[in-house]
Design an enzyme around this catalytic site. Structure first.
Site, short mmCIF file in Angstrom:
data_model
loop_
_atom_site.label_atom_id
_atom_site.label_comp_id
_atom_site.label_asym_id
_atom_site.label_seq_id
_atom_site.Cartn_x
_atom_site.Cartn_y
_atom_site.Cartn_z
N HIS A 3 0.83 -1.21 0.00
CA HIS A 3 0.00 0.00 0.00
C HIS A 3 0.87 1.26 0.00
O HIS A 3 0.66 2.17 -0.82
CB HIS A 3 -0.92 -0.01 1.22
CG HIS A 3 -1.81 1.19 1.33
ND1 HIS A 3 -3.10 1.22 0.86
CD2 HIS A 3 -1.59 2.43 1.85
CE1 HIS A 3 -3.64 2.41 1.07
NE2 HIS A 3 -2.74 3.16 1.69
N GLU A 4 1.86 1.31 0.89
CA GLU A 4 2.69 2.51 0.99
C GLU A 4 3.59 2.66 -0.25
O GLU A 4 3.81 3.78 -0.72
CB GLU A 4 3.54 2.45 2.27
CG GLU A 4 2.73 2.43 3.55
CD GLU A 4 1.83 3.65 3.71
OE1 GLU A 4 2.15 4.72 3.15
OE2 GLU A 4 0.78 3.52 4.37
N HIS B 49 1.76 4.36 -3.07
CA HIS B 49 1.83 5.82 -2.99
C HIS B 49 3.17 6.34 -3.51
O HIS B 49 3.23 7.30 -4.29
CB HIS B 49 1.65 6.28 -1.53
CG HIS B 49 0.28 6.09 -0.99
ND1 HIS B 49 -0.84 6.66 -1.55
CD2 HIS B 49 -0.16 5.40 0.09
CE1 HIS B 49 -1.91 6.33 -0.85
NE2 HIS B 49 -1.52 5.56 0.16
#
Length: 747
Positions: free
Chosen positions: A507-508, A511
């Protein structure tokens, strides 16, 4: 014989009354003479020379008499005290006369008196009768006899005894035994007078005590009495050590206020051209930007009295109390003029009148009316400057904001990058920082933060460094402190499974990679999966420059980066998690502002529409007003959804094109837990990351007090890598030394 006794008693009583009157005259003469002296002294002190210039900075205003202390001489209380003392002294004189008129006598019991009477040993007696029919028999014996008094044999020739009844039978018995007697007055006239009035004196004294307690805050006086709550309890604050040098990031505001202080110090500099001093300065700005700190700096710079109050100090339960405190505040200020009055949080008393539910608030409105009159009413007040601060200028009454009351409105806004760097310099000057600390980088990494946030970050960094026993505060401490202030405390007790940690890493990194490949995006600062607060991970960006206005493309780029984490979850796991909830909220809010406020939608056009997240201010509005039709609401919803779908599709496209890099960086993030921006660029370029440095390893050892339960091998691998680096360095040093020795031997 009885007539002579009565005549003698009357003479003694008249003699005592004359002497007591003389004593009272002496006391009253002394009292009034002292009062005349006090009045003359006050008249001499009140004689003043010519009226000084109200703007004369050389006069010492702080030597004025404290006007909050109770004035007057309290004549009534002094007279009561002197009268009471006079009565006590006169009573003591009377008792002394009675005791000296009586010879030394020995008190005996009534049974012993009966024995002496039956033995005819009594020669004569004096009978002292009181108003309560109490008789004291003082007798003289015909000759001294030995009697036991208080356990000792004593020669007694006079004695006294209390007799309950003296009637004709007793007198006849005395006459038959040859005893002569006289009746004397046993009453103490002055003492009875004092005892009669003593209860009233006590009641009056208690009444005066409690009245002074309620009105003056205690028997010694003071401003906190029950009946004195309408008075202003503020006094001029002493000069503080804070000056304009201790304030950074608000240079324009400092200039505006320094000009006011300079006017008070050198009024002739401005008055020679006809300039007038500003009557009021209103400080506007978000919370924590330094409005109160600026006021403290003014107090430290100005050489005039400085009054500091809060807007809530004027508002009380009873109507009229706030207006009374406003009047008293400005009366005190006039006595200390020229002076500065600072009112913090003025929106508590200066809100709009006659609006909202119920038509307003009588107490607050009366207080505001009195404040308006004092600042610029019929009676001009040119020697008092009012400085006020608020973070809600939209709710203030228009009459309060007009020129003549608040001539200047100084905006204390959030500091830019140079202002934040200056604030960091001010606060880090008090701590010992390391050589690796870059204040410019810290300023870039804290966009939108105010002075209070930066002061908190510096303090937290110092605490973290002290906790791990360091000699100075390093950049590592500042980074952790920044994350702690913005995201919360690191949750060391939170145990994540391998699967959940892997999902957080993807998820990170979603980004981070979307932001890296998007043109015009801010550079990555760092990405971490260390849980803090309510977040399981964090991706931080570092803007290269401070921008006050943003373009449509820049905003869409940020929305696409926000949706990158959700896009990574969808690609890798073909599923979605709740971790993207905050990303979706921020992206939706940003796109809604684009459509409804900033006119960045071609379909909706440049029209401003109210958004549902705007709060209703009950001091002005009753309910939210609808500014568009149902059809337009549907168009706005469709436009917001279209923009969000397009940004999400762009994020999925970028990650799909770099799917191998996504897997590689996510696995590396699981191992290292934190990847800096420069390290991500190395991974994108196909380079290997260097091992963790000694400083990072020591900090990691301190922060991770125990090994991770899920990844003990990874932690051991980091330590082994560090050991290998040290061993390689030692081998290189030994090789160089051997080569140097060989070269020396050959030469």
């Amino acid at each position: 014989m009885r007539g002579d006794a009565v005549l003698s008693a009357e003479r003694q009583t008249k003699h005592l009354e004359i002497r007591n009157k003389n004593l009272i005259f002496v006391f009253y003469f002394y009292i009034f003479r002292m009062e005349d002296k006090n009045i003359n002294k006050e008249k001499q002190n009140n004689k003043q020379p010519n009226k000084p210039n109200p703007f004369d900075p050389k006069k010492d205003i702080r030597k004025n008499k404290d006007f909050n202390q109770p004035q007057g001489n309290n004549n009534l209380l002094k007279i009561l005290i002197f009268v009471l003392l006079a009565g006590i002294i006169m009573s003591l004189f009377t008792l002394y006369d009675q005791t000296t008129n009586k010879d030394t006598t020995h008190k005996i019991s009534y049974s012993r008196y009966q024995e002496l009477l039956k033995q005819d040993l009594i020669l004569k007696a004096k009978i002292y009768k009181t108003s309560i029919n109490d008789y004291e028999f003082v007798g003289n014996l015909k000759q001294p006899i030995q009697m036991e008094i208080n356990g000792q044999q004593t020669s007694v020739d006079k004695f006294s005894v209390k007799i309950a009844v003296v009637d004709s039978a007793v007198e006849e018995d005395w006459a038959n035994r040859g005893i002569t007697w006289d009746y004397l007055d046993g009453n103490n006239t002055m003492w009875d007078f004092v005892l009669g009035f003593l209860p009233w004196i006590i009641i009056i004294a208690v009444y005066i005590f409690f009245v002074r307690w309620m009105t003056k805050g205690g028997p010694g006086g003071g401003p906190k009495g029950i009946l004195n709550f309408g008075k202003n309890r503020n006094k001029p604050v002493p000069p503080t050590e804070i000056t304009f040098k201790d304030v950074a990031g608000v240079e324009e505001s400092k200039f505006e206020l320094s000009e006011v202080v300079d006017f008070l110090k050198e009024p002739e500099k401005y008055q020679r051209l006809g300039g007038k001093i500003p009557r009021g300065v209103l400080l506007l700005g978000p919370p924590g930007t330094g409005k109160t700190l600026l006021a403290r700096a003014v107090a430290g710079e100005a050489e005039v009295p400085f009054f500091n109050m809060s807007g809530a100090d004027f508002v009380e339960m009873f109507v009229g109390v706030g207006a009374s405190r406003v009047r008293d505040l400005f009366e005190n200020a006039k006595k200390h003029s020229p002076c500065i009055v600072f009112i913090d949080e003025i929106d508590a008393v200066g809100r709009q009148r006659g609006a909202g539910v119920g038509g307003g608030h009588d107490e607050r409105e009366q207080t505001l009316n009195q404040l308006l009159v004092e600042m610029d009413g019929f009676e001009q007040n040119n020697a008092t400057i009012v400085i006020a601060a608020t973070n809600r200028p939209d709710v203030l009454d228009s009459a309060l904001l007009r020129p003549g009351r608040f001539d200047r409105q100084v905006v204390v806004d959030r500091p830019d990058i140079r202002g934040r760097e200056g604030i960091f310099k001010v606060h880090t000057a008090k701590i010992k920082i390391g050589n690796d600390v870059d204040l410019n980088t810290l300023a870039k990494a804290t966009p939108g933060l105010v002075g209070a946030d930066i002061a908190n970050i510096v303090n937290e960094a110092a605490l973290l460094a002290a906790r791990r026993g360091a000699d100075s505060v390093t950049m590592f401490d500042f980074e952790n402190a920044k994350d702690k202030v913005l995201m919360g405390v690191e949750r060391k007790s939170l145990v994540l499974s391998d699967k959940e940690k892997e999902m957080t890493a993807y998820h990170e990194m979603g980004h981070a990679l979307v932001g890296h490949f998007l043109p015009g995006a801010d550079p990555l600062h760092k990405v971490t999966i260390i849980p803090r607060g309510q977040a399981l991970g964090l991706t931080a960006y570092l803007p290269q420059e401070e921008m006050r206005s943003h373009t449509r493309d820049y905003i869409l780029t940020n929305v696409t980066m926000m949706l990158g984490g959700r896009a990574a979850e969808k690609l890798i796991y073909s599923n979605l998690t709740t971790g993207a909830s905050n990303d979706i909220q921020r992206a939706s809010r940003l796109v809604t502002k684009m459509v409804c406020e900033w006119g960045m939608s071609d379909k909706v056009g440049p029209i401003a529409y109210s958004t549902p997240d705007e709060e209703v201010f009950l001091g002005r509005d009753i309910s939210r007003r609808k500014t568009h039709s149902e059809k337009m609401a549907q168009i706005i919803d469709d436009e917001i959804k279209r923009i969000l779908d397009e940004c999400s599709a762009d994020a999925e496209k970028i990650l799909l094109e770099n799917i191998d890099l996504l897997h590689k960086t996510a696995k590396m993030l699981v191992v290292r837990e934190t990847i800096e921006g420069e390290e991500l660029i190395m991974l994108v370029n196909g380079k290997e990351l260097p091992p963790i440095t000694n400083a990072q390893l020591e900090a990691l050892k301190h922060i991770s007090l125990t090994k991770s339960t899920n990844e003990p091998e990874l932690f051991d691998e980091l330590i082994d890598d560090e050991k290998e680096i040290k061993e390689n360095k030692k081998e290189k040093v030994k090789t160089k030394e051997n080569n140097l020795k060989n070269n020396t031997a050959n030469s």
